[in-house]
Design an enzyme around this catalytic site. Structure first.
Site: not given
Length: 554
Positions: A207, A325
């Site tokens: 991220e 994810e």
């Protein structure tokens, strides 16, 4: 005369109402009819053999969200690897389950290799002033050995997320700059090779793409670092017949950022581009269930899947897309929503939708931990989504077939070539809590249009009135092959009709492990293939139709 005319009009009105009520009662008894049309001429997309994937995260027990600490001892550093249910839950997948190891704290993990120079290998400690609320933590080599012993025993395929912030410096715009220092990562990779650990892939970072979560890294620098990881993997594994995948960036899709990464790593320096999905918002949202049953919100992810698919096709690259994810609701999900039966509507719809856009693997957050685990964090008992994932894995093959549904927007329909079986598997998801939908199936094959079947002829209603031409849906194959055939059906419903139940019923039978921790058999019911598929309110059905003539699947 006026009175007689009025009586006649009233009689006609009442007769019309009686007819309407009779027709409605007949329709209600049969359920709402609808048609799923499957184009069996060619596959429109393909998943990987190991499409279903799950994650393991780094969060320690004192990770809390909205006053609830939902992780327990489910983090990579403290998960009980001796638990029989955990072992059996992973072993139940064949081909093997892919496990992606990573998460928010991934970029704060160092590895207890010799290059640490004698510094202590300490666990994470809570610190509100630090990014993500925790200090740096360390993976001891002893624990890495234990994890790999479990992976080998369970047969899991491992993707390991590397710390991508090592060596970087803060920039004035609050991003992180400078090249990635891969010294510690290289030491872990070399250690793993020397120990004979089979790693399916090494993923760079978590991220940090686009605007990032916590911080970010520019796409140009990230591409340079991905190329460095690719060179490192090629060098360390040069004597190996097969090399692990290189994956990146494990972040949220940002079109400009992803486009730049793809352009600078094409045609073959990045094997897999990974993106994350939390499209339902925060776990504290009290309207999550409303969102799950809203077709418009579910369809909202089509843009991301389509954009990424288009970018990869036009770029001239061998890179493929994974969802690295996906927990639906961020900050650990919501108890009795993301760990309950109701979440299978979102989860299976995500699997079906992402597959249509050439997603090769879809990693569910999490296998265990938080309020969105496939397994209960404390008892390890499978939550409903575990069984949804396992049924998908066993029934849905890699070839994706174009499927349209005519009837209601509350039914979501997806079809694949069946796995390890002739024919197709059709997934039907009923978002309506009021209507049983009777689904007939039609097929389009080479040189033919859609072939539909209806029951023709007269049907009598009580009282002797005839309906001269009632259309009742039933299944048909291309050549009426349904006659005498049966299909396998798997009907998923919640215990006691409670959408928040953590117990799933398969064909009316509760699913649970036995005293030895064994995963229960997932058994179909055999249904006359000439009958429609009855999809009850708030239910999910997998139908494996082995006699279905599908040229795309031969």
């Amino acid at each position: 005369m006026a009175a007689a005319g009025t009586r006649q009009q009233l009689g006609r009105l009442l007769g019309g109402l009686w007819f309407l009520l009779a027709a409605l009662s007949l329709r209600a008894a049969a359920g709402q009819p609808a048609v799923a049309t499957v184009d069996a001429r060619r596959a429109v997309a393909a998943t990987g053999e190991d499409f279903v994937c799950a994650t393991l995260d780094w969060w320690p027990p004192d990770k809390c969200d909205y006053g609830t600490c939902a992780w327990g001892r489910a983090g990579l550093l403290n998960l009980d690897l001796s638990n029989k249910v955990l072992l059996n839950a992973v072993r139940a997948f064949s081909p093997p389950l892919v496990l992606r190891l990573g998460g928010s704290l991934q970029n704060k993990v160092v590895y207890g290799t010799a290059d640490l120079g004698g510094r202590p290998c300490a666990p994470f400690a809570k610190n509100a002033s630090e990014m993500h609320g925790f200090t740096q933590g360390c993976l001891p080599l002893r624990r890495w050995d234990e994890l790999n012993a479990f992976f080998q025993k369970s047969g899991a395929k491992i993707v390991f997320g590397l710390n991508a912030l090592n060596g970087r410096v803060p920039l004035p715009d609050k991003s992180m700059g400078g090249p990635w220092d891969y010294t510690n990562a290289a030491a872990l990779i070399r250690y793993s090779v020397n120990k004979g650990y089979r790693i399916h892939g090494w993923e760079l970072g978590n991220e940090l793409s686009g605007t990032g979560v916590g911080t970010r890294v520019g796409a140009e620098q990230y591409a340079t670092d991905v190329i460095a990881l690719k060179k490192l993997v090629d060098d360390i594994y040069r004597s190996n017949q097969t090399k692990p995948l290189v994956l990146a960036p494990g972040g949220f899709f940002d079109q400009a950022w992803f486009s730049q990464l793809i352009a600078k790593t094409k045609p073959n320096l990045l094997n897999v581009i990974t993106h994350h999905i939390y499209n339902l918002g925060p776990g504290k949202d009290t309207h999550l269930i409303d969102k799950i049953f809203n077709p418009s919100i579910l369809d909202g992810m089509k843009g991301t899947f389509s954009s990424l698919q288009g970018m990869l096709k036009s770029a001239g690259t061998s890179t493929v897309a994974w969802v690295g994810e996906a927990g639906g609701a961020y900050n650990s999900g919501r108890h009795l929503v993301t760990d309950a039966f109701v979440f299978s509507f979102w989860f299976l719809d995500q699997l079906g939708m992402s597959a249509k856009y050439d997603t090769k693997s879809y990693c569910r957050q999490s296998l265990i931990g938080g309020n969105y685990g496939l397994l209960n964090t404390t008892t390890f008992q499978p939550n409903p989504d575990y069984y949804s994932a396992l049924l998908w894995h066993r029934l849905m093959g890699t070839k994706v077939l174009a499927t349209t549904f005519n009837g209601t927007n509350k039914i979501r329909a997806y079809a694949h070539c069946a796995r390890d079986s002739p024919g197709i598997t059709l997934l039907l998801i009923n978002l309506s809590g009021n209507t049983t939908t009777q689904v007939s199936v039609t097929v389009t094959t080479q040189g033919q249009g859609a072939v539909a079947a209806h029951k023709h002829g007269a049907r009598k209603h009580v009282g002797g009135r005839k309906f001269g031409h009632v259309h009742g849906p039933r299944f048909t194959g291309v050549d009426e092959a349904a006659a005498g055939a049966v299909r396998d059906e798997y009907h998923l419903t919640p215990k006691d009709g409670n959408l928040r139940s953590q117990v799933m019923l398969l064909n009316g039978k509760a699913l649970a492990t036995d005293a030895a921790g064994n995963i229960p058999a997932l058994e179909a019911v055999k249904v006359d293939a000439a009958q429609p598929i009855a999809v009850a309110p708030y239910s999910i059905v997998f139908a494996r139709i082995s006699h279905f003539n599908a040229p795309a699947c031969s």
